[in-house]
Design an enzyme around this catalytic site. Sequence first.
Site, PDB file in Angstrom:
ATOM      1  N   LYS A  33       0.851  -1.206   0.000  1.00  0.00           N
ATOM      2  CA  LYS A  33       0.000   0.000   0.000  1.00  0.00           C
ATOM      3  C   LYS A  33       0.885   1.255   0.000  1.00  0.00           C
ATOM      4  O   LYS A  33       2.096   1.169   0.264  1.00  0.00           O
ATOM      5  CB  LYS A  33      -0.914  -0.018   1.224  1.00  0.00           C
ATOM      6  CG  LYS A  33      -0.177   0.044   2.556  1.00  0.00           C
ATOM      7  CD  LYS A  33      -1.121  -0.243   3.727  1.00  0.00           C
ATOM      8  CE  LYS A  33      -0.377  -0.225   5.040  1.00  0.00           C
ATOM      9  NZ  LYS A  33      -1.218  -0.706   6.161  1.00  0.00           N
ATOM     10  N   TYR A 250      17.141  29.133   9.049  1.00  0.00           N
ATOM     11  CA  TYR A 250      15.903  29.813   9.465  1.00  0.00           C
ATOM     12  C   TYR A 250      15.757  29.808  10.979  1.00  0.00           C
ATOM     13  O   TYR A 250      16.001  28.790  11.642  1.00  0.00           O
ATOM     14  CB  TYR A 250      14.687  29.087   8.900  1.00  0.00           C
ATOM     15  CG  TYR A 250      14.335  29.448   7.483  1.00  0.00           C
ATOM     16  CD1 TYR A 250      14.048  30.758   7.110  1.00  0.00           C
ATOM     17  CD2 TYR A 250      14.258  28.458   6.513  1.00  0.00           C
ATOM     18  CE1 TYR A 250      13.698  31.062   5.801  1.00  0.00           C
ATOM     19  CE2 TYR A 250      13.909  28.745   5.207  1.00  0.00           C
ATOM     20  CZ  TYR A 250      13.629  30.056   4.853  1.00  0.00           C
ATOM     21  OH  TYR A 250      13.288  30.357   3.572  1.00  0.00           O
TER      22      TYR A 250
HETATM   23  C1  LIG Z   1      -0.433  -1.680   6.808  1.00  0.00           C
HETATM   24  C2  LIG Z   1      -0.984  -2.941   7.359  1.00  0.00           C
HETATM   25  C3  LIG Z   1      -0.151  -4.032   7.622  1.00  0.00           C
HETATM   26  C4  LIG Z   1       1.352  -3.946   7.541  1.00  0.00           C
HETATM   27  O1  LIG Z   1       1.839  -3.417   8.752  1.00  0.00           O
HETATM   28  P1  LIG Z   1       3.406  -3.306   9.060  1.00  0.00           P
HETATM   29  O2  LIG Z   1       3.472  -2.832  10.445  1.00  0.00           O
HETATM   30  O3  LIG Z   1       3.940  -2.293   8.094  1.00  0.00           O
HETATM   31  O4  LIG Z   1       3.979  -4.640   8.821  1.00  0.00           O
HETATM   32  C5  LIG Z   1      -0.728  -5.211   8.039  1.00  0.00           C
HETATM   33  N1  LIG Z   1      -2.063  -5.317   8.191  1.00  0.00           N
HETATM   34  C6  LIG Z   1      -2.900  -4.293   7.957  1.00  0.00           C
HETATM   35  C7  LIG Z   1      -4.353  -4.469   8.155  1.00  0.00           C
HETATM   36  C8  LIG Z   1      -2.394  -3.063   7.545  1.00  0.00           C
HETATM   37  O5  LIG Z   1      -3.221  -2.040   7.331  1.00  0.00           O
END
Ligand SMILES: *Cc1c(COP(=O)(O)O)cnc(C)c1O
Length: 352
Positions: A33, A250
Amino acid sequence: MRPLNARIRLDNLRHNYQTLKAVHGGRLLAVVKANAYGHGAVRCAHALADLADGFAVATLDEAVELRESGIGQPIVLLEGVFEAEEYAVVDKYRLWPAVCSQWQLEALIAHDWQQPVDVWLKMDSGMHRAGFFPHHYAAAFTALKQCRNVGKIVKFSHFACADEPENGMTEMQLEAFDLACEDLPGEESLANSAAILNVPEARRDWGRAGIALYGISPFGGVDERLKPVMRLTTRIFGERVLQPHSPVGYGATFYTSKSTRIGLIACGYADGYPRRASTNSPVAVEGIRSRVIGRVSMDMMMVELDAAQDGLGCEVELWGDTVNANEVADAAGTIAYELLCNVKRAKFTYSE
Ligand SMILES: *Cc1c(COP(=O)(O)O)cnc(C)c1O
């Protein structure tokens, strides 16, 4: 060309996938994702295509992009659909939608499916973000089971605190999940990266690896079993020596205490480098650790150079091999997930 480069080591990605799958056992979803946590979803998915049991994404667009690029493995939509009409696309592309709420369940049952759909039925085992409460779960399961268009049902849930080994939440969630699933048949999935690595009881039929797949430990620090996939580097394109008691950047938030050589580098918060990090955030100049001084600006920032170090033209690693993304995240008061997802304007190159 501006010298900000994100090198993506696909061999490290494959190594991490194989390592995590061996630790978890069973099958493992590669969570890609958010453009594979900023690494490039299509490239990463193809690099894993001959290894991965399946992929997981957050949105329909992400799933369709993978299918249209030729990915044939199962693709789980972790949050399911956002409107009922999306089930037509789920059907067309043979995606596996999560069902996390009553309206998603009803719309799925009402949809006119062209082929059976495999469903990931989510339980809210205690995180209280999404999913059916344990006491409503069996009813949701049964409703899906009775729908002739539904194929396989995978029971799944997500942990709130799997990255905190001392936190008792995970055990409570495991217990709630197992109790509510006692009489329900079929496959299960519980473990994200942290649970794959650290919670043996959470290893079920399917693991779901995100951050660790990209070589970053979910616990902070460095996990020697994992190899960082992204190496974000830039170059020094300006160099000067400042007198003692000179303000830098800054807000004049940093003053030199002695005569100080500084390098100006092409990376700033518009590239995704966290502005919150600023002074003391670690960098590596030609492999030697140093630090950011002054505030990170939009397109540039300054790093400290010691007297012996070369300046102009030197490579500076923002994170990768010498500096772990978790260290920068600590300096910024955030998590490495956020840093990786935010990288922009860099030139991405991929090595096998
Ligand atoms: C993003 C996600 C994962 C992966 O989690 P990590 O901590 O990056 O391994 C697993 N399960 C669900 C439902 C997620 O949304």
